[in-house]
Structure formats: C-alpha cells, structure tokens
Write a protein that holds these residues in place. Structure first.
Motif, PDB file in Angstrom:
ATOM      1  N   ALA A   8       0.834  -1.209   0.000  1.00  0.00           N
ATOM      2  CA  ALA A   8       0.000   0.000   0.000  1.00  0.00           C
ATOM      3  C   ALA A   8       0.870   1.260   0.000  1.00  0.00           C
ATOM      4  N   LEU A   9       1.949   1.250   0.788  1.00  0.00           N
ATOM      5  CA  LEU A   9       2.848   2.407   0.844  1.00  0.00           C
ATOM      6  C   LEU A   9       3.550   2.620  -0.493  1.00  0.00           C
ATOM      7  N   ALA A  10       4.022   1.524  -1.116  1.00  0.00           N
ATOM      8  CA  ALA A  10       4.697   1.646  -2.411  1.00  0.00           C
ATOM      9  C   ALA A  10       3.756   2.181  -3.477  1.00  0.00           C
ATOM     10  N   ASN A  11       2.515   1.713  -3.493  1.00  0.00           N
ATOM     11  CA  ASN A  11       1.536   2.216  -4.455  1.00  0.00           C
ATOM     12  C   ASN A  11       1.243   3.697  -4.225  1.00  0.00           C
ATOM     13  N   LYS A  12       1.203   4.088  -2.962  1.00  0.00           N
ATOM     14  CA  LYS A  12       0.947   5.494  -2.628  1.00  0.00           C
ATOM     15  C   LYS A  12       2.107   6.372  -3.095  1.00  0.00           C
ATOM     16  N   LEU A  13       3.341   5.925  -2.863  1.00  0.00           N
ATOM     17  CA  LEU A  13       4.503   6.703  -3.283  1.00  0.00           C
ATOM     18  C   LEU A  13       4.574   6.822  -4.799  1.00  0.00           C
ATOM     19  N   ALA A  14       4.282   5.738  -5.507  1.00  0.00           N
ATOM     20  CA  ALA A  14       4.311   5.776  -6.968  1.00  0.00           C
ATOM     21  C   ALA A  14       3.193   6.653  -7.507  1.00  0.00           C
ATOM     22  N   ALA A  15       2.014   6.578  -6.882  1.00  0.00           N
ATOM     23  CA  ALA A  15       0.895   7.407  -7.322  1.00  0.00           C
ATOM     24  C   ALA A  15       1.186   8.878  -7.088  1.00  0.00           C
ATOM     25  N   GLY A  16       1.963   9.174  -6.040  1.00  0.00           N
ATOM     26  CA  GLY A  16       2.319  10.555  -5.752  1.00  0.00           C
ATOM     27  C   GLY A  16       3.207  11.166  -6.803  1.00  0.00           C
TER      28      GLY A  16
END
Length: 229
Positions: free
Chosen positions: A189-197
């Motif tokens: 979830a954190l990796a997806n959030k960072l990439a989406a950012g």
C-alpha cells in the motif's frame, strides 16, 4: 524515449519494485523476512545472481536460439546460484543454515527469470546491468524493511541486538506467516501510494508480467492456425 542510466537503475526501487509493485519473489520474501540479517543475506545473494545472469544473457542474446532460450537462461542462472551457494557455505555456514532451501531456490526466482526474458534478452549489457542492480536493490530493500519491522516487533531485536526488551513485550505473531502477510500488505500500500504521488499508474499485473508471455502467445497463434486448417 531511451531511459537515462539513473532511470534504468532507480525504476526497480519504487516504480517497478519487483516485490511490492510486480509481486514477484514473494515466497522468499515472506519466509526470510523474519530477521534483518537473513533479509540482507538473501538480498545480496539474489542481486549477485541477477547482475551476473543479466550480463551474460545480454552478451549472448543474439547467439542463444529463440526456441531454447528459457532452458539456456535457467542453466546460466543455476550456474551462478551454485557459485553463490558454495561461497556462502564456505564463508558463512550460519547464513546458509538460516536461508536453507531458499538459497538454491534462487534458480527459480521469478524476478531473475523475468528480468532475463523481459529486459536482458532485448537490451545491451550496460542497461541490463543497471536494470539488475536496481531490481536487486529494490528486492533487498524490501526484504530489509520487512525484516527490521518483523524482528523488532516480534522479537524486540534488530540484527540480534535488543532494542525494545523491557519496554514493549514482543508480539510473536509478527514472526509468523499472518504477521508477514500483514507487513507485506502495508508495504505494498505504501509503495503504491509513493508511486501514485509521482503521477505514475500502478504496475499492471497479468500475462504481460510473465516471462513466458511471448512463448504462450506464439503457441496460441499456432493452435489457431492449426484449427483453421
């Protein structure tokens, strides 16, 4: 547009992290992330095999026949895994005991075969080395973060040194499979959030992420042609 050397290297850390974004190599990740030392050992061993196999496969990509490329890749990978296994056994028997069966199983790690088929087979040596290093760093970093979290919460130590003993009681479940899946899910979830950012779409999974996708497509086309005849 061609990528710069830094882009080729850095993509494997977050954008195309092999574990958190492409969901490859999860068996070793969940099994060996119970301690930080095991995580680093497995990460470095896998990175070494990744770099060596990508380099050799890129050099031989125009020589290896297309029909037998997968067996050739596995043979090359197995050779480098054997080298790693012998080095670990000679210089760190305790690490070999800790990694157990997962050390020789690097041969069938989806990350290594996937990068060989999807990248090294189609690119020159330098980009292939950078790709392997980036994927190796991403894999090692993921294992290390999971290892630190699970060891700290589950045993109260980091690299075997006591940290929380006397302050917080160890939560044993973090050393068990349910705790591993929980930490793994949070990191995804954190990796997806960072990439989406960064304005990047999440990595797409499915047939395109499989190293044998091209072979399956060719087989399907031949079957269709045979059915028409």
């Amino acid at each position: 547009m061609a990528k710069t050397p830094w882009q080729e290297f850095s993509k494997g850390i977050i954008k195309e992290n092999p574990v958190l974004r492409l969901v490859l190599g999860t068996c070793a990740t969940l099994a060996l992330s119970t301690s930080a030392s095991n995580a680093i050992g497995m990460g470095l061993a896998t990175t070494f095999v990744l770099v060596c196999s990508n380099t050799v496969i890129s050099l031989l990509r125009k020589v290896i026949p297309d029909k037998v490329r997968i067996p050739c890749y596995i043979t090359l990978i197995a050779g480098f895994v054997t080298i790693v296994q012998m080095l670990v056994e000679a210089y760190s028997p305790s690490l070999k005991a800790a990694l157990g069966i997962f050390l020789p199983l690097i041969v069938v790690n989806c990350i290594i075969l996937g990068r060989a088929e999807m990248f090294a087979n189609k690119n020159n040596v330098l980009p292939s080395i950078l790709d392997a290093l980036g994927m190796g760093v991403g894999f090692t970093a993921t294992l290390l973060v999971m290892g630190i979290i699970r060891e700290l919460l589950g045993a109260g130590t980091v690299f075997g040194f006591p940290i929380t003993r006397g302050f917080i009681s160890p939560i044993i479940i973090f050393l068990l499979p349910p705790g591993g899946f929980f930490v793994f899910g949070m990191l995804i979830a954190l990796a997806n959030k960072l990439a989406a950012g960064k304005g990047e779409a999440p990595a797409e999974l499915g047939c395109q992420s499989c190293p044998l996708c091209e072979s399956c497509s060719k087989l399907a086309e031949k079957e269709k042609e045979g059915a028409k005849k």
